[in-house]
Design a protein around this motif. Structure first.
Motif, PDB file in Angstrom:
ATOM      1  N   LYS A   1       2.118   3.715  -2.308  1.00 48.36           N
ATOM      2  CA  LYS A   1       2.074   4.848  -3.237  1.00 48.36           C
ATOM      3  C   LYS A   1       1.333   4.482  -4.516  1.00 48.36           C
ATOM      4  O   LYS A   1       0.485   5.247  -4.998  1.00 48.36           O
ATOM      5  N   LEU A   2       1.637   3.305  -5.054  1.00 48.56           N
ATOM      6  CA  LEU A   2       0.963   2.861  -6.269  1.00 48.56           C
ATOM      7  C   LEU A   2      -0.531   2.709  -6.022  1.00 48.56           C
ATOM      8  O   LEU A   2      -1.361   3.120  -6.848  1.00 48.56           O
ATOM      9  N   GLY A   3      -0.883   2.127  -4.871  1.00 46.18           N
ATOM     10  CA  GLY A   3      -2.289   1.944  -4.534  1.00 46.18           C
ATOM     11  C   GLY A   3      -3.022   3.266  -4.413  1.00 46.18           C
ATOM     12  O   GLY A   3      -4.162   3.412  -4.878  1.00 46.18           O
ATOM     13  N   GLN A   4      -2.374   4.258  -3.784  1.00 46.43           N
ATOM     14  CA  GLN A   4      -2.991   5.576  -3.654  1.00 46.43           C
ATOM     15  C   GLN A   4      -3.154   6.248  -5.021  1.00 46.43           C
ATOM     16  O   GLN A   4      -4.184   6.881  -5.297  1.00 46.43           O
ATOM     17  N   ILE A   5      -2.167   6.113  -5.859  1.00 48.27           N
ATOM     18  CA  ILE A   5      -2.240   6.709  -7.199  1.00 48.27           C
ATOM     19  C   ILE A   5      -3.403   6.099  -7.972  1.00 48.27           C
ATOM     20  O   ILE A   5      -4.183   6.810  -8.634  1.00 48.27           O
ATOM     21  N   GLU A   6      -3.547   4.789  -7.887  1.00 47.89           N
ATOM     22  CA  GLU A   6      -4.639   4.118  -8.592  1.00 47.89           C
ATOM     23  C   GLU A   6      -5.994   4.553  -8.047  1.00 47.89           C
ATOM     24  O   GLU A   6      -6.942   4.799  -8.809  1.00 47.89           O
ATOM     25  N   LEU A   7      -6.111   4.660  -6.706  1.00 44.79           N
ATOM     26  CA  LEU A   7      -7.363   5.119  -6.111  1.00 44.79           C
ATOM     27  C   LEU A   7      -7.638   6.569  -6.502  1.00 44.79           C
ATOM     28  O   LEU A   7      -8.773   6.936  -6.827  1.00 44.79           O
ATOM     29  N   ALA A   8      -6.613   7.403  -6.471  1.00 41.85           N
ATOM     30  CA  ALA A   8      -6.765   8.810  -6.854  1.00 41.85           C
ATOM     31  C   ALA A   8      -7.255   8.936  -8.297  1.00 41.85           C
ATOM     32  O   ALA A   8      -8.101   9.784  -8.610  1.00 41.85           O
ATOM     33  N   ASN A   9      -6.739   8.092  -9.174  1.00 37.88           N
ATOM     34  CA  ASN A   9      -7.174   8.115 -10.573  1.00 37.88           C
ATOM     35  C   ASN A   9      -8.641   7.726 -10.691  1.00 37.88           C
ATOM     36  O   ASN A   9      -9.388   8.308 -11.492  1.00 37.88           O
ATOM     37  N   MET A  10      -9.067   6.746  -9.898  1.00 33.88           N
ATOM     38  CA  MET A  10     -10.473   6.344  -9.916  1.00 33.88           C
ATOM     39  C   MET A  10     -11.357   7.479  -9.403  1.00 33.88           C
ATOM     40  O   MET A  10     -12.422   7.775  -9.972  1.00 33.88           O
ATOM     41  N   ILE A  11     -10.921   8.110  -8.316  1.00 30.55           N
ATOM     42  CA  ILE A  11     -11.689   9.234  -7.766  1.00 30.55           C
ATOM     43  C   ILE A  11     -11.788  10.360  -8.794  1.00 30.55           C
ATOM     44  O   ILE A  11     -12.852  10.976  -8.961  1.00 30.55           O
ATOM     45  N   SER A  12     -10.707  10.621  -9.514  1.00 29.91           N
ATOM     46  CA  SER A  12     -10.716  11.683 -10.524  1.00 29.91           C
ATOM     47  C   SER A  12     -11.752  11.408 -11.615  1.00 29.91           C
ATOM     48  O   SER A  12     -12.384  12.343 -12.142  1.00 29.91           O
ATOM     49  N   LYS A  13     -11.939  10.146 -11.956  1.00 30.29           N
ATOM     50  CA  LYS A  13     -12.905   9.779 -12.997  1.00 30.29           C
ATOM     51  C   LYS A  13     -14.341  10.060 -12.578  1.00 30.29           C
ATOM     52  O   LYS A  13     -15.233  10.160 -13.433  1.00 30.29           O
ATOM     53  N   LEU A  14     -14.576  10.197 -11.281  1.00 32.31           N
ATOM     54  CA  LEU A  14     -15.927  10.496 -10.807  1.00 32.31           C
ATOM     55  C   LEU A  14     -16.394  11.878 -11.270  1.00 32.31           C
ATOM     56  O   LEU A  14     -17.592  12.172 -11.230  1.00 32.31           O
TER      57      LEU A  14
ATOM     58  N   LYS B   1      -1.873  -1.682   2.264  1.00 31.25           N
ATOM     59  CA  LYS B   1      -0.965  -2.769   2.613  1.00 31.25           C
ATOM     60  C   LYS B   1       0.303  -2.717   1.773  1.00 31.25           C
ATOM     61  O   LYS B   1       0.372  -2.061   0.747  1.00 31.25           O
ATOM     62  N   GLY B   2       1.318  -3.459   2.253  1.00 25.62           N
ATOM     63  CA  GLY B   2       2.547  -3.591   1.495  1.00 25.62           C
ATOM     64  C   GLY B   2       3.601  -2.578   1.889  1.00 25.62           C
ATOM     65  O   GLY B   2       3.472  -1.855   2.881  1.00 25.62           O
ATOM     66  N   ASN B   3       4.660  -2.534   1.100  1.00 23.79           N
ATOM     67  CA  ASN B   3       5.741  -1.587   1.379  1.00 23.79           C
ATOM     68  C   ASN B   3       5.362  -0.198   0.885  1.00 23.79           C
ATOM     69  O   ASN B   3       4.272   0.017   0.350  1.00 23.79           O
ATOM     70  N   VAL B   4       6.257   0.753   1.069  1.00 20.96           N
ATOM     71  CA  VAL B   4       5.965   2.144   0.710  1.00 20.96           C
ATOM     72  C   VAL B   4       5.628   2.278  -0.767  1.00 20.96           C
ATOM     73  O   VAL B   4       4.686   2.989  -1.147  1.00 20.96           O
TER      74      VAL B   4
END
Length: 241
Positions: free
Chosen positions: A153-166, A146-149
């Motif tokens: 982008k921020l949301g994807q970066i945060e999710l990507a960081n969480m996935i990396s921690k796995l 959701k939200g603007n671009v």
């Protein structure tokens, strides 16, 4: 054990889906292949049919729709538990989706020998939002769609960081080869726009679906909302990092 996760587009003949393939062994799930921007049900079925020794799939899409109107019972039940955490379900019924391609996918997979919630050759319907809440110990839905671009982008970066921690998870370690790490790269995501940004979102969802399939394969703690007769959603109930 080879597994797959599918982020299935509602209108997959026009909108891209994404598929992640991995190998589960010794409490580790290794991503082997990512198929981004897959267009069309036939192409999705073809990719799955061509996988050697695939044991199971987790799919973000309603695989069983029997109700004419309203929500499926599994959607109602999940929304009761996760609504206050902003992770309620979308509505699926035959009036809205009289010929749902996700149901067609389910039937095609059944013809290949996959059965709902089985222990041998299986498929399951998942929902990334509550799974992300549980796997990463969040208080509510993570906002990356959701939200603007800039917000996306921020949301994807945060999710990507969480996935990396796995990668360091004691529950199920997720290993992503170097050649695929760019999907999780902050600099890569920051430079995306338009369809490319949406495609990366789909890839992240497919990786989450693949991880869910790994948790199912290792019989992790979970809740199954609904039934395999009238529709269900499988949600892991374990913090992984």
């Amino acid at each position: 054990m080879r597994l797959a996760g599918i982020d299935f587009a509602w209108h997959c003949e026009n909108n891209p889906s994404s598929i992640a393939i991995g190998n589960f062994s010794s409490n580790t799930l290794i991503v082997e292949k990512i198929e981004p921007s897959v267009i069309g049900l036939n192409k999705i079925v073809e990719i799955i049919a061509n996988q050697t020794a695939l044991s199971g799939l987790a799919i973000d899409a309603p695989l069983i729709i029997n109700n004419e109107n309203g929500q499926r019972e599994c959607e109602k039940a999940l929304s009761r538990d996760y609504g206050y955490r902003k992770a309620s379900c979308h509505t699926s019924n035959k009036k809205l989706y009289p010929d749902a391609l996700s149901v067609s996918l389910s039937r095609s997979l059944q013809s290949f020998g996959y059965e709902h919630l089985s222990k041998n050759k299986w498929m399951l319907e998942c929902y990334p939002h509550p799974a992300i809440i549980e796997c990463f110990g969040l208080t509510e839905r993570h906002l990356y769609k959701k939200g603007n671009v800039a917000d996306k982008k921020l949301g994807q970066i945060e999710l990507a960081n969480m996935i990396s921690k796995l990668a360091f998870s004691n529950v199920l370690a997720l290993k992503i080869p170097i050649e695929m790490e760019f999907y999780l790269s902050e600099s890569y995501i920051k430079n995306l726009k338009g369809k490319a940004l949406k495609s990366n979102e789909d890839v992240l969802d497919a990786i989450v679906c693949l991880y869910i399939s790994g948790l199912y394969a290792k019989n992790a703690s979970s809740t199954t909302y609904g039934t395999s007769e009238n529709g269900y959603i499988w949600v892991p109930q374990i913090k992984c990092i």
